[in-house]
Design a protein around this motif. Structure first.
Motif, short mmCIF file in Angstrom:
data_model
loop_
_atom_site.label_atom_id
_atom_site.label_comp_id
_atom_site.label_asym_id
_atom_site.label_seq_id
_atom_site.Cartn_x
_atom_site.Cartn_y
_atom_site.Cartn_z
N UNK A 284 3.13 -15.84 -2.21
CA UNK A 284 2.08 -14.98 -1.67
C UNK A 284 2.51 -13.52 -1.70
N UNK A 285 3.74 -13.24 -1.33
CA UNK A 285 4.23 -11.86 -1.33
C UNK A 285 4.18 -11.26 -2.74
N UNK A 286 4.54 -12.08 -3.74
CA UNK A 286 4.48 -11.60 -5.13
C UNK A 286 3.05 -11.22 -5.52
N UNK A 287 2.09 -12.09 -5.22
CA UNK A 287 0.71 -11.80 -5.59
C UNK A 287 0.15 -10.63 -4.80
N UNK A 288 0.52 -10.52 -3.53
CA UNK A 288 0.07 -9.38 -2.74
C UNK A 288 0.59 -8.07 -3.32
N UNK A 289 1.85 -8.07 -3.75
CA UNK A 289 2.41 -6.85 -4.35
C UNK A 289 1.66 -6.46 -5.61
N UNK A 290 1.33 -7.46 -6.44
CA UNK A 290 0.62 -7.17 -7.69
C UNK A 290 -0.76 -6.57 -7.41
N UNK A 291 -1.55 -7.22 -6.57
CA UNK A 291 -2.90 -6.75 -6.31
C UNK A 291 -2.87 -5.39 -5.61
N UNK A 292 -2.02 -5.23 -4.61
CA UNK A 292 -1.97 -3.95 -3.89
C UNK A 292 -1.53 -2.82 -4.81
N UNK A 293 -0.61 -3.09 -5.73
CA UNK A 293 -0.17 -2.07 -6.69
C UNK A 293 -1.31 -1.67 -7.62
N UNK A 294 -2.03 -2.65 -8.13
CA UNK A 294 -3.13 -2.33 -9.05
C UNK A 294 -4.24 -1.56 -8.35
N UNK A 295 -4.52 -1.90 -7.11
CA UNK A 295 -5.61 -1.25 -6.38
C UNK A 295 -5.17 0.10 -5.83
N UNK A 296 -4.04 0.14 -5.12
CA UNK A 296 -3.64 1.35 -4.41
C UNK A 296 -3.01 2.39 -5.32
N UNK A 297 -2.23 1.96 -6.31
CA UNK A 297 -1.54 2.91 -7.17
C UNK A 297 -2.31 3.22 -8.44
N UNK A 298 -2.91 2.19 -9.04
CA UNK A 298 -3.61 2.41 -10.31
C UNK A 298 -5.08 2.75 -10.11
N UNK A 299 -5.65 2.37 -8.98
CA UNK A 299 -7.04 2.70 -8.71
C UNK A 299 -8.04 1.70 -9.25
N UNK A 300 -7.60 0.45 -9.44
CA UNK A 300 -8.50 -0.59 -9.93
C UNK A 300 -9.47 -0.99 -8.82
N UNK A 301 -10.76 -1.13 -9.16
CA UNK A 301 -11.77 -1.53 -8.18
C UNK A 301 -12.43 -2.85 -8.48
N UNK A 302 -11.98 -3.49 -9.57
CA UNK A 302 -12.57 -4.76 -10.02
C UNK A 302 -11.44 -5.58 -10.62
N UNK A 303 -11.33 -6.84 -10.23
CA UNK A 303 -10.31 -7.71 -10.79
C UNK A 303 -10.97 -9.00 -11.25
N UNK A 304 -10.77 -9.32 -12.52
CA UNK A 304 -11.23 -10.59 -13.06
C UNK A 304 -10.10 -11.59 -12.88
N UNK A 305 -10.28 -12.57 -12.00
CA UNK A 305 -9.27 -13.57 -11.69
C UNK A 305 -9.50 -14.80 -12.57
#
Length: 562
Positions: A284-305
């Motif tokens: 869970x920590x690994x996935x949280x880091x990935x999503x938070x990085x993409x959203x907070x640092x890269x500015x992604x607003x849409x994720x296709x899972x």
């Protein structure tokens, strides 16, 4: 019992939602004279889903319809893992059983100690005495009530994805620049960079899992692409397959063995990937880091899972049960942990739009769809084959969540391009195609489709589906889908190399005069129609001699009609 029909849906990759309607007594359940024997029957008609592709072989939904009374019962099992439904005959008549994982089908068992309890997976049943369409309308309203509120539910933005029949997992800065500009000009409101953005070589399938942007594909950084998307007025999106770690991934030995699904102390491997066990905090920590990085640092607003493997029966690590543990119980625990993870992602990022995808529509259940905002209906690349998938989708997925690909191409004729665009218009418009290589006339056609969608999308979010030709057959020459909203009906009609004329049944408009307008396409030959109000039938004749053509109509009862 004698008058009951069973409606059931089969499904598979690129062939999702193939529904059939059969007589329960004549075709499936013989008359055994049970009262004479004084015992219940022992047979049944059953559908079973295994593993984590909850809709990969059959649909966890179905219906029983009484041909004489019109009464209909429609059900769905709301679980992102194994399930079973069955129907048959007992002494008292027909019965229906709706189940999550079982011991017989899924190696599931759960031992309860004194004072412990267990909660089954949820199911829903809609019943109407007014026929099948009314039961579908009731279930459609229920699905809307199940959904987690999200800002995108109100706006239903147009999504452009670079994958299908376009970049096909090979994005680069040079390829994306003109595509981003053309998508924005067409009216897209989200631009999603699909698979490949993390790939530094050509063999990425079994190396995924770290989710760092490629340096070779994006010499100026992926940030440059994201900024261009945002500068063109669109929400930036990225493809992600979070639940897997490739066997060659740098992450495969950075996480503890207990963070993966396993059997007998060995990590499960499916098609070159390990599968995370989301009961484990490290996963869970690994996935949280990935999503938070993409959203907070890269500015992604849409994720296709996305989700392209199925680990099978489950895991015996830490599972409750007898002996070494029940693998079915282990999988159920992971399934529920997956849902909890999604809830926490949206708690942290309430504006983030999540698309549900699993090789297209292999995991389109309402455990997931109660949380995510839209559902990819298929990976079908043949525009001629897609309409039956799109037409059947609203029977199991809300229209405003059902994202069917519309991928017009420069080499298509105007009728062919309109055909694939109509496929996307009766749900969540999901664009792709080489719009950057189109002529101005072709680009105008795409803009017209987007304009039509924007006019109707608020109605689609409160519409109930109906099927004027009946449930779609895979090879039907004519296909139709009606979406009935307050005061208006939207009708999509596809001709597939069939006769020029077809007749549709619009029972809800019987006895009423109507107006019929073409919403799309606007610049192709008009189709003629004749309305029989007394019979509630609409006869339509296609213009031209192209074998594949489609139209989107708006039908409005005229003033003075009841």
């Amino acid at each position: 019992m004698a008058a009951l029909d069973l409606l059931a849906g089969d499904s598979e990759w690129i062939g999702e939602g193939r529904w059939t309607r059969r007589r329960l007594r004549d075709d499936l359940v013989p008359d055994l004279s049970l009262p004479l024997h004084g015992q219940d029957g022992r047979g049944r008609v059953a559908q079973v889903g295994t593993g984590t592709w909850s809709t990969g072989t059959h649909l966890p939904a179905g219906a029983l319809v009484d041909r004489d009374s019109g009464a209909a019962w429609l059900w769905q099992i709301e679980h992102n893992g194994p399930w079973r439904w069955e129907t048959g005959e007992r002494l008292g008549g027909a019965y229906l059983a709706l189940l999550g994982p079982t011991d017989l089908d899924h190696q599931w068992q759960q031992r309860l100690e004194p004072g412990e309890s267990f909660t089954t997976v949820p199911v829903s049943v809609a019943m109407s005495g007014d026929g099948f369409d009314a039961a579908v309308a009731a279930m459609t309203a229920h699905r809307r009530a199940l959904r987690r509120p999200h800002p995108a539910d109100r706006t239903l933005p147009v999504v452009f994805n670079d994958y299908m029949n376009t970049l096909m997992g090979d994005p680069t800065t040079a390829k994306l620049r003109p595509l981003i500009d053309a998508a924005a000009a067409a009216g897209a409101e989200v631009f999603c960079v699909d698979a490949g953005w993390y790939d530094n070589d050509t063999a990425w399938w079994d190396s995924v899992g770290e989710w760092q942007p490629s340096q070779t594909r994006f010499p100026g950084g992926l940030e440059e692409v994201v900024a261009r998307i945002r500068d063109r007025g669109m929400v930036p999106g990225l493809w992600l397959e979070p639940e897997v770690i490739g066997v060659r991934s740098p992450m495969q030995d950075k996480l503890p063995p207990e963070a993966f699904l396993q059997r007998g102390g060995v990590r499960l491997v499916e098609h070159g990937r390990y599968h995370l066990d989301l009961r484990h905090p490290a996963a869970v920590a690994h996935l949280d880091e990935v999503v938070d990085r993409l959203v907070d640092q890269l500015g992604v607003g849409y994720v296709k899972l996305d989700y392209n493997i199925d680990p099978g029966a489950g895991t015996d690590l830490g599972a409750a049960g007898l002996g070494n543990g029940s693998v079915g119980a282990g999988l159920l625990g992971h399934n529920r942990a997956h849902l909890d993870w999604l809830d926490r992602v949206l708690d942290r990022h309430p504006e983030l739009i999540l698309e549900n995808c699993a090789s297209g529509g292999m995991r389109a259940d309402y455990a997931l769809l109660a949380r995510m905002q839209l559902q990819s209906t298929s990976d079908q690349q043949d525009w001629r084959r897609y309409p039956p998938i799109a037409v059947a989708a609203p029977l199991s997925v809300l229209p405003e969540q059902a994202a069917s690909w519309a991928y017009p191409q420069p080499e298509m004729s105007a009728e062919e391009a309109a055909f694939t665009l109509v496929t996307g218009l009766m749900g969540r418009l999901y664009l792709s195609g080489r719009v950057d290589g189109m002529s101005e006339r072709q680009q105008r056609n795409v803009r017209d489709a987007v304009t039509a969608y924007r006019k109707i999308r608020s109605d689609l979010a409160q519409a109930a589906p109906a099927w004027p030709h009946g449930l779609p057959g895979w090879d039907d020459a004519w296909l139709s889908l009606a979406l009935n909203a307050p005061g208006v009906t939207y009708l999509a009609l596809w001709r597939r190399d069939g006769a020029a004329t077809t007749t549709l049944h619009l029972d809800h408009l019987r006895g009423r005069p109507i107006e019929l307008d073409v919403l799309f396409p606007l610049h192709l030959p008009a189709w003629t129609h004749a309305w029989d109000a007394a019979g509630g039938t609409l006869t339509v004749t296609a213009a031209g001699d192209e074998p594949y053509a489609a139209r989107l109509f708006r039908i409005t009862p005229t003033e003075g009609s009841r």
